[in-house]
Motif scaffolding. Structure first.
Motif: not given
Length: 168
Positions: A63-68, A124-127, A131-135, A139-141
Motif C-alpha cells: 500500500g506504500y509507494a516504494a519511493s515513499r 544508481f540504476r534501478t531506482f 516513477a514507472e513502477w513506484d506503486n 516490481t521490475p525484475i
C-alpha cells in the motif's frame, strides 16, 4: 600480495590494539556495552533494509509507494549504520590483528562490501526508473533481484557477525 607487503598493515593493527583506548575497551565493561549497542544498531539497520527489500519483492507494504518507503526509512538506515560502524570499530580495535585474520570476520567484511555494491547498483540504476513502477505490486525484475540479494547478503552479515562472537 606477499607477506612482506602486509608488514606495515599488521604493524598498524598491533599499534591500534595497543592504544590505551583499545585496552580500556577490551578489559572493562565497555566491550559488552559496545557489543550490545552494535547488536541494536544492526537490528535497526537490517530492519529498515528488510522493509524496503520486502516491498521490492512485492511481499509487504504494497500500500506504500516504494519511493515513499525508501525515503522514510533511509534516515533510520544511515543512522543505524553510523552507530554500527562506530561500535564495530570500537570492538575491532581491541584485537585488530586477531580479527583481521579470522575467517568469519573476513566473510562479514566481504558480505558488507557486496551489500554496499548491491545497494549502489540499485540506487544508481534501478531506482532511476522508479516513477514507472513506484506503486506497482509487481516490481521490475531488477528491483526484485536487488531486494532478494540484499536479504541474502544482510542475513549473511548477521550470521557471520554472530559467528565471530562465538569463535574468538
Amino acid at each position: 600480495m606477499s607477506d612482506e607487503s602486509l608488514v606495515p598493515f599488521m604493524q598498524f593493527l598491533a599499534w591500534l590494539q595497543a592504544l590505551p583506548l583499545s585496552e580500556h575497551i577490551g578489559f572493562t565493561w565497555w566491550f559488552p556495552f559496545l557489543e550490545s549497542i552494535h547488536v541494536l544498531a544492526i537490528a535497526f539497520l537490517v530492519g529498515s533494509i528488510l522493509m524496503v527489500d520486502l516491498r521490492l519483492l512485492g511481499v509487504a507494504a504494497l500500500g506504500y509507494a516504494a519511493s515513499r518507503l525508501t525515503r522514510e526509512l533511509i534516515p533510520w538506515t544511515w543512522g543505524a549504520s553510523c552507530v554500527a560502524v562506530v561500535t564495530g570499530i570500537g570492538m575491532f580495535m581491541t584485537r585488530a590483528a586477531t580479527y583481521i585474520e579470522h575467517p568469519p570476520f573476513q566473510i562479514k567484511l566481504v558480505l558488507l562490501l557486496l551489500a554496499g555494491l548491491n545497494m549502489a547498483l540499485f540506487q544508481f540504476r534501478t531506482f532511476r526508473d522508479i516513477a514507472e513502477w513506484d506503486n506497482a505490486a509487481v516490481t521490475p525484475i531488477a528491483a526484485r533481484v536487488a531486494g532478494a540479494t540484499s536479504l541474502l547478503l544482510w542475513a549473511g552479515v548477521v550470521l557471520a557477525g554472530r559467528w565471530i562472537g562465538h569463535t574468538i
